[in-house]
Design an enzyme around this catalytic site. Structure first.
Site, PDB file in Angstrom:
ATOM      1  N   GLY A  94       8.881   0.631   3.118  1.00 37.03           N
ATOM      2  CA  GLY A  94       7.673   1.593   3.219  1.00 37.03           C
ATOM      3  C   GLY A  94       6.745   1.602   3.020  1.00 37.03           C
TER       4      GLY A  94
ATOM      5  N   SER B  80       4.561  -1.551   3.154  1.00 37.32           N
ATOM      6  CA  SER B  80       3.743  -2.641   3.382  1.00 37.32           C
ATOM      7  C   SER B  80       3.942  -4.285   3.340  1.00 37.32           C
ATOM      8  CB  SER B  80       2.674  -2.492   3.791  1.00 37.32           C
ATOM      9  OG  SER B  80       1.700  -3.193   4.483  1.00 37.32           O
ATOM     10  N   SER B  81       5.302  -4.409   3.105  1.00 38.93           N
ATOM     11  CA  SER B  81       5.803  -5.994   2.593  1.00 38.93           C
ATOM     12  C   SER B  81       4.686  -6.729   3.725  1.00 38.93           C
ATOM     13  CB  SER B  81       7.429  -5.467   2.202  1.00 38.93           C
ATOM     14  OG  SER B  81       7.578  -5.225   2.691  1.00 38.93           O
TER      15      SER B  81
ATOM     16  N   ASP C 206      -3.596   5.742  13.206  1.00 36.97           N
ATOM     17  CA  ASP C 206      -4.345   5.136  13.574  1.00 36.97           C
ATOM     18  C   ASP C 206      -4.402   4.484  14.216  1.00 36.97           C
ATOM     19  OD1 ASP C 206      -1.712   3.232  12.774  1.00 36.97           O
ATOM     20  OD2 ASP C 206      -2.092   2.133  11.169  1.00 36.97           O
TER      21      ASP C 206
ATOM     22  N   HIS D  84       0.584   7.422  11.573  1.00 36.76           N
ATOM     23  CA  HIS D  84       0.655   7.433  12.705  1.00 36.76           C
ATOM     24  C   HIS D  84      -0.485   8.109  13.523  1.00 36.76           C
ATOM     25  CE1 HIS D  84       5.034   6.195  13.245  1.00 36.76           C
ATOM     26  NE2 HIS D  84       4.890   6.424  12.089  1.00 36.76           N
TER      27      HIS D  84
ATOM     28  N   ASP E 154      -2.367  -0.583   7.833  1.00 37.01           N
ATOM     29  CA  ASP E 154      -1.719  -1.538   6.589  1.00 37.01           C
ATOM     30  C   ASP E 154      -2.572  -2.892   6.040  1.00 37.01           C
ATOM     31  OD1 ASP E 154       0.091   0.144   7.156  1.00 37.01           O
ATOM     32  OD2 ASP E 154       1.764  -1.298   7.562  1.00 37.01           O
TER      33      ASP E 154
ATOM     34  N   ARG F 104       1.116  -1.423  -0.171  1.00 37.72           N
ATOM     35  CA  ARG F 104      -0.137  -0.091  -0.052  1.00 37.72           C
ATOM     36  C   ARG F 104       1.171   1.817   0.073  1.00 37.72           C
ATOM     37  NH1 ARG F 104       2.504   1.839   3.738  1.00 37.72           N
ATOM     38  NH2 ARG F 104       2.185   1.679   5.474  1.00 37.72           N
TER      39      ARG F 104
HETATM   40  C1  GLA Z   1       3.111   1.317   9.677  1.00 39.67           C
HETATM   41  C2  GLA Z   1       1.929   0.816  10.849  1.00 39.67           C
HETATM   42  C3  GLA Z   1       0.534   1.229   9.879  1.00 39.67           C
HETATM   43  C4  GLA Z   1       1.104   2.879  10.909  1.00 39.67           C
HETATM   44  C5  GLA Z   1       1.824   3.730   9.994  1.00 39.67           C
HETATM   45  C6  GLA Z   1       2.426   5.343   9.906  1.00 39.67           C
HETATM   46  O1  GLA Z   1       2.726   1.241   8.602  1.00 39.67           O
HETATM   47  O2  GLA Z   1       1.692  -0.478  10.300  1.00 39.67           O
HETATM   48  O3  GLA Z   1       0.078   0.556  11.642  1.00 39.67           O
HETATM   49  O4  GLA Z   1       1.312   2.922  11.434  1.00 39.67           O
HETATM   50  O5  GLA Z   1       3.141   3.262  10.301  1.00 39.67           O
HETATM   51  O6  GLA Z   1       1.001   5.746   9.351  1.00 39.67           O
END
Ligand code: GLA
Length: 458
Positions: free
Chosen positions: A132, A134-135, A42, A40, A179, A33
């Site tokens: 960053g 989301s792998s 969520d 930060h 994510d 994603r």
């Molecule tokens: C990482 C975390 C998410 C979110 C982002 C920052 O990807 O897994 O839950 O907190 O950082 O937005």
């Protein structure tokens, strides 16, 4: 249906048959994603606005008739592993890829009262690692869907996303739920606004004829050791700030998350966020001892409540103390920016949305301190090369910057970034990285919102 071109099915089937001696029964695709805005927020119970991208983790899977989970990766960089499916699976070494599979497996084993059988699973993937994007969560979701599908079990997507957000804490991170949610629920051509506790979502239009350019800073945002500590310190700071807010205002119902504040009278009586922060915090920075004194707790109990990760590691107290006021300032203003961004995108106001992205980056840098010089440089090159808005995306501390651009400007922006960032900045400032660098579409690429996770019978 899965876009077949994306999955090299034949390679997966051949390799699966060779290794396991049987054919796989299902293919799963779980995408990475890009978060457009809401960084930060969520885990504080405030919304986010991500999109799914085309790059994904793919798994070929079949059920076993015992409780073993046998996993192999197409890439020789990740060694095959076998472990037993139980409710309490022991951790492997921090950062090992199997921990993400174990996180999904142990969480599902508990959820289904240990009534699931094991699986043979072969993984492949093309989400750039430590970028960053989301792998890690894609690997968790791919593993969860593989295990569920092989067992012919189903779960409500929102319930699964929430369960896996919590489940991923097994690996030692204290992330929120963005994510996992967008990995499962992502939608082609749409951004998704997620709200949390409980998880809910709505589709937000992604501007037609626009793309997101993703550029890797080449500084890894790996979720291991020091990066993990840096990330985890932020949720800890937010929880400590909440403890202090409860001590100052003594609401009859204590606030649990910063996201509760907009529903509280004591918060709403302030004309703006800055006034609330000035009234709440006397110092710029707090030691744990100071917070203990102000909240009537012991340092020990604060440590256990807020600084202990689920993998048993303890977060060190930051050298400069906990910078609570500016952390809270970022979270509260970022939450407002997400709401304004959704409104802007619904009006197709890409200029307005771009401005919010720019301000978000400033706040991520100055107030939340999750940017690095490389990301700031990328963002300024993007802004100077015609981006409507630019910012870091994801956890920060490395990884990628993104820019919102009109489709016809993508090529120009990519050329500018190649010239000014990779061939000039990186060459001069990181010659070691430059020496081994291939500038390709794993480093810099354009995306539009893609479909979330998909399952297909072989
Ligand atoms: C990482 C975390 C998410 C979110 C982002 C920052 O990807 O897994 O839950 O907190 O950082 O937005």
């Amino acid at each position: 249906m899965i876009e077949d071109a994306l999955i090299n099915e034949d390679a997966l089937i051949n390799e699966f048959s060779k290794y396991f001696g049987t054919s796989p029964k299902y293919f799963i695709k779980a995408p990475g994603r890009v978060n457009l805005i809401g960084e930060h927020t969520d885990y504080n119970g405030f919304p986010v606005l991500p999109i799914s991208i085309l790059s994904s983790v793919k798994v070929a899977v079949s059920l076993r008739h015992d409780k073993k989970i046998v996993i192999k990766n197409i890439s020789p960089d990740y060694r095959p592993v076998t472990f037993e499916l139980t409710e309490e699976i022991p951790h492997s070494k921090q950062g090992h890829w199997v921990n993400y599979v174990k996180a999904a497996a142990t969480t599902l084993a508990s959820h289904f009262n240990n009534n699931l059988l094991g699986m043979n699973a072969l993984f492949d993937g093309d989400i750039p690692k430590s970028a960053g994007l989301s792998s890690s969560s894609a690997l968790v979701i791919a593993s969860a869907l593989a295990l569920l599908t092989a067992n012919k079990s189903e779960m409500d997507p929102l319930e699964l996303a929430e369960l896996m957000a919590e489940g991923e804490h097994y690996t030692g991170t204290r992330g929120g739920g963005m994510d996992q949610a967008v990995c499962i629920l992502g939608k082609k051509n749409k951004a998704l606004k997620f709200d949390f506790f409980p998880l809910r979502y709505s589709y937000i239009p992604f501007p037609q004829d626009h793309s997101i350019i993703v550029a890797h800073s080449l500084i890894n945002a790996s979720k291991t050791e020091s990066s993990m500590h840096k990330y985890n310190t932020r949720p800890a700071e937010c929880h400590l700030a909440v403890a202090l807010i409860n001590a100052v205002y003594k609401p009859s119902q204590p606030v649990k998350l910063l996201g509760d504040l907009p529903n509280r009278d004591f918060f709403n009586k302030f004309v703006n966020i800055e006034k609330f922060i000035r009234n709440t915090f006397d110092h710029e920075s707090y030691t744990l001892l100071e917070i203990a004194g102000l909240t009537n707790e012991t340092v020990d109990s604060l440590t256990k409540k807020y600084l202990l990760n689920r993998d048993g590691n303890l977060l060190p107290e930051p050298e400069n103390g906990f910078l609570l006021p500016i952390r809270v300032l970022h979270i509260l203003t970022e939450a407002e920016r997400v709401e304004k961004s959704c409104d802007a995108l619904c009006r197709n106001d890409t200029v307005g949305f771009g401005k919010l992205m720019n301000v978000s980056h400033q706040s991520c840098d100055k107030n939340y301190d999750i940017s690095i010089p490389e990301l700031n440089i990328l963002v300024s090159i993007m802004s100077e090369s015609g981006a409507l808005g630019a910012r870091l995306t994801g956890a920060g501390f490395g990884g990628c910057a993104i820019a919102l651009v009109r489709d016809e400007n993508c090529k120009n922006m990519i050329e500018k970034l190649c010239e000014l960032y990779y061939n000039e900045y990186i060459k001069e400032n990181h010659p070691d990285i430059f020496r081994n660098l291939t500038i390709d579409n794993k480093i810099i690429f354009e995306v539009k919102p893609s479909q979330g996770a998909e399952i297909k019978a072989v």
